[in-house]
Design a protein around this motif. Structure first.
Motif, PDB file in Angstrom:
ATOM      1  N   ASN A  54      -1.721  -6.446  -5.590  1.00 54.63           N
ATOM      2  CA  ASN A  54      -3.167  -6.212  -5.492  1.00 54.63           C
ATOM      3  C   ASN A  54      -3.914  -7.481  -5.111  1.00 54.63           C
ATOM      4  OD1 ASN A  54      -2.036  -4.599  -8.153  1.00 54.63           O
ATOM      5  ND2 ASN A  54      -3.303  -3.310  -6.831  1.00 54.63           N
ATOM      6  N   LYS A  99       0.804  -1.219   0.000  1.00 57.25           N
ATOM      7  CA  LYS A  99       0.000   0.000   0.000  1.00 57.25           C
ATOM      8  C   LYS A  99       0.838   1.272   0.000  1.00 57.25           C
ATOM      9  CE  LYS A  99      -4.378  -1.236  -0.025  1.00 57.25           C
ATOM     10  NZ  LYS A  99      -5.326  -0.719  -1.028  1.00 57.25           N
ATOM     11  N   SER A 155       0.650  -0.921  -4.909  1.00 60.01           N
ATOM     12  CA  SER A 155      -0.726  -1.316  -5.199  1.00 60.01           C
ATOM     13  C   SER A 155      -1.381  -0.312  -6.154  1.00 60.01           C
ATOM     14  CB  SER A 155      -1.519  -1.410  -3.892  1.00 60.01           C
ATOM     15  OG  SER A 155      -2.862  -1.743  -4.145  1.00 60.01           O
ATOM     16  N   TYR A 156      -1.207   0.957  -5.849  1.00 61.15           N
ATOM     17  CA  TYR A 156      -1.773   2.007  -6.707  1.00 61.15           C
ATOM     18  C   TYR A 156      -1.128   2.021  -8.082  1.00 61.15           C
ATOM     19  CZ  TYR A 156      -2.243   6.609  -8.830  1.00 61.15           C
ATOM     20  OH  TYR A 156      -2.450   7.628  -9.723  1.00 61.15           O
ATOM     21  N   ASP A 204      -7.598   3.556  -4.115  1.00 58.05           N
ATOM     22  CA  ASP A 204      -6.475   2.756  -3.598  1.00 58.05           C
ATOM     23  C   ASP A 204      -5.331   3.706  -3.225  1.00 58.05           C
ATOM     24  OD1 ASP A 204      -4.789   0.733  -2.900  1.00 58.05           O
ATOM     25  OD2 ASP A 204      -4.727  -0.235  -4.864  1.00 58.05           O
ATOM     26  N   LYS A 205      -5.597   4.568  -2.257  1.00 56.51           N
ATOM     27  CA  LYS A 205      -4.669   5.661  -1.920  1.00 56.51           C
ATOM     28  C   LYS A 205      -3.369   5.125  -1.319  1.00 56.51           C
ATOM     29  CE  LYS A 205      -4.592  10.309  -0.004  1.00 56.51           C
ATOM     30  NZ  LYS A 205      -5.381  11.362   0.682  1.00 56.51           N
ATOM     31  N   SER A 265      -9.986  -6.014  -4.342  1.00 55.69           N
ATOM     32  CA  SER A 265      -9.747  -4.597  -4.639  1.00 55.69           C
ATOM     33  C   SER A 265      -9.697  -4.358  -6.146  1.00 55.69           C
ATOM     34  CB  SER A 265      -8.445  -4.121  -3.984  1.00 55.69           C
ATOM     35  OG  SER A 265      -7.310  -4.758  -4.563  1.00 55.69           O
ATOM     36  N   TRP A 266      -9.095  -5.295  -6.884  1.00 51.08           N
ATOM     37  CA  TRP A 266      -8.998  -5.160  -8.343  1.00 51.08           C
ATOM     38  C   TRP A 266     -10.389  -5.133  -8.977  1.00 51.08           C
ATOM     39  CZ3 TRP A 266      -4.228  -5.419 -11.249  1.00 51.08           C
ATOM     40  CH2 TRP A 266      -4.406  -5.401 -12.645  1.00 51.08           C
ATOM     41  N   ILE A 294     -12.259  -1.803  -8.054  1.00 49.08           N
ATOM     42  CA  ILE A 294     -11.718  -0.675  -8.821  1.00 49.08           C
ATOM     43  C   ILE A 294     -12.076  -0.817 -10.298  1.00 49.08           C
ATOM     44  CG2 ILE A 294      -9.578   0.434  -9.606  1.00 49.08           C
ATOM     45  CD1 ILE A 294      -8.380  -0.323  -6.854  1.00 49.08           C
TER      46      ILE A 294
END
Length: 473
Positions: A439, A164, A168-169, A235-236, A443-444, A447
């Motif tokens: 990731n 993170k 990830s971003y 996904d900060k 989450s993928w 998003i």
């Protein structure tokens, strides 16, 4: 599903259709040819063999059993096939010369002072090289991803607990950005020109390279402006500021001074873009009729890259993507052309016209077809397989519903690309990026779903308004 079962399913399709009476209005020859075509579609989805083998098998079967050799091989004479193949040479050149990496590090040095701005650097890099990289897998997985992956590691972000921080971003943004740039140019993703070929056969719409770019560059740029910020919000990363100069200087030092091959490639690249875009710019913007064949431009660019030593013929021989695309792409175009000659698509339009009803509301039909075309991408791990299997159906349904053919074509040209963002297997580049380990599946998918909805809304609002301004609807 094991390989033998996949093969059995493939062969069962033409065998069963050989003995089944064709539906009313369709000839026996067209029905049996459809069986071999469906065998190819199913093969591209279940993949018992690589795509070229599957298409060659379907061609061989239809050629020997239906005496259709000339018709099913006609795809290899298609200018569309050679446009894609020739564009691959410039894609190879960007990797071999290191120009793609150099552009990336220069952008990082100039603009990438924060993690968010680095997301926009990714978008700009992908946008710059997308017009001449019909393999978005090579563009994303071979150029952009390795650089962003090394940047993440340089920031101390590794798969696992530190993902993170930035990785990830950077990873998910890299893929989402590619899904936007892939829809902006006909040569930014191999299935695009295959889609254009279907649109011409079924709807009679002629979308050349320039018109495609002119129509989709505005909604595409809006999507591209939103994407890095949207993904950043979803996904900060914990690291906001970075030492971009140190990262870029190290990368540029490794590359060394710009070579003559890179300078030659820049000139060829610019001239190719001008050659592709100029006819539509003059025609649409100034009403000046000017014709310059896009395939001819691509072949000249390929030859220029070869004779000037930017790349060697051996480099092209090593490009599996180029040769694989040439074989399967030419094969599927040949099969679809043969179906068109026996009036299969006309029969399909008549059949669906009696079974589908959108209440005489073409705009509602356009929205529903677009939404379904995105949702269906959950089932496909390949944009090419989706185009072959589903696009003719969606185009035909839209045709019988009275949807504006240009609006339908442009919308579906885009949904295939960003629809592939829904899952971590929606395109060949996805497993490469997701496989880095930064990731999670959850989450993928979240998003990707939000991203696809955003793109669809932009398509229907900004895109449709822009097409009306251009006067092409």
């Amino acid at each position: 599903m094991n390989k033998l079962l996949k093969i059995a399913i493939m062969f069962a399709i033409p065998l069963a259709m050989w003995f089944i009476t064709p539906p009313e209005g369709l000839s026996v020859g067209a029905w049996r040819l459809l069986g071999f075509y469906l065998m190819a579609i199913v093969g591209l989805v279940v993949k018992p063999w690589p795509a070229p083998i599957i298409l060659l098998l379907s061609i061989a079967g239809s050629a020997i059993f239906l005496n259709a050799t000339k018709n099913v091989l006609s795809g290899y004479a298609s200018t569309t096939v050679w446009l894609v193949f020739s564009a691959f040479s410039l894609s190879v050149a960007f990797v071999k010369t290191g120009l793609g990496r150099r552009i990336a590090y220069l952008l990082i040095k100039s603009l990438g002072h924060t993690t968010l701005r680095l997301g926009y650097v990714t978008a700009l890099l992908d946008l710059i090289i997308s017009p001449v990289t019909p393999s978005n897998t090579a563009r994303c997985g071979g150029i952009v991803f390795p650089i962003m992956n090394s940047v993440a590691k340089a920031l101390g972000s590794e798969p696992g607990e530190s993902a993170k921080k930035a990785g990830s971003y950077l990873m998910v943004n890299t893929y989402m950005v590619t899904k936007v740039t892939s829809l902006m140019f006909a040569t930014a993703m191999a299935p695009n020109l295959l889609a254009a070929d279907y649109m011409n056969k079924i709807l009679g719409v002629d979308i050349n390279w320039g018109l495609w770019a002119l129509a989709l560059v505005v909604p595409g740029l809006v999507m591209l402006l939103i994407t890095p910020a949207l993904v950043y919000y979803l996904d900060k990363p914990s690291i906001q500021h970075i030492d971009s100069h140190a990262i870029a200087d190290e990368g540029l030092k490794e590359l060394g001074p710009m070579s003559g091959r890179e300078k030659s490639l820049i000139a060829i690249f610019i001239l190719a873009l001008v050659g592709w875009a100029l006819p539509s710019i003059l025609t649409q913007g100034f009403g000046i009729k000017f014709s310059l064949d896009a395939t001819a431009v691509a072949i000249v660019a390929m030859v220029a890259a070869l004779v000037t030593g930017v790349i060697k013929w051996e480099d092209m021989l090593e490009s599996k993507g180029a040769w694989n695309t040439l074989i399967w792409f030419g094969g599927i175009i040949g099969m679809s052309s043969a179906l068109s000659k026996v009036k299969f698509f006309e029969w399909l339009a008549d059949f669906m016209g009696t079974h589908f009803n959108f209440g005489d509301n073409p705009m509602l039909a356009l929205i529903i077809i677009g939404a379904i075309s995105i949702a269906v991408r959950y089932l496909f791990a390949s944009g090419s397989a989706y185009v072959v299997a589903m696009l003719p159906v969606f185009l035909t349904v839209g045709k019988v519903a009275g949807v504006n053919p240009m609006a339908l074509s442009l919308l579906l040209a885009a949904t295939n690309s960003y629809g592939g963002a829904l899952t971590h297997y929606g395109g060949a580049a996805a497993p490469i990026v997701f496989g880095a380990g930064y990731n999670t599946v959850k989450s993928w998918w979240i998003i990707g779903g939000i991203f696809a909805i955003m793109c669809f809304i932009v398509n229907l609002t900004v895109g449709y308004a822009w097409w009306e301004i251009l006067g092409i609807l």
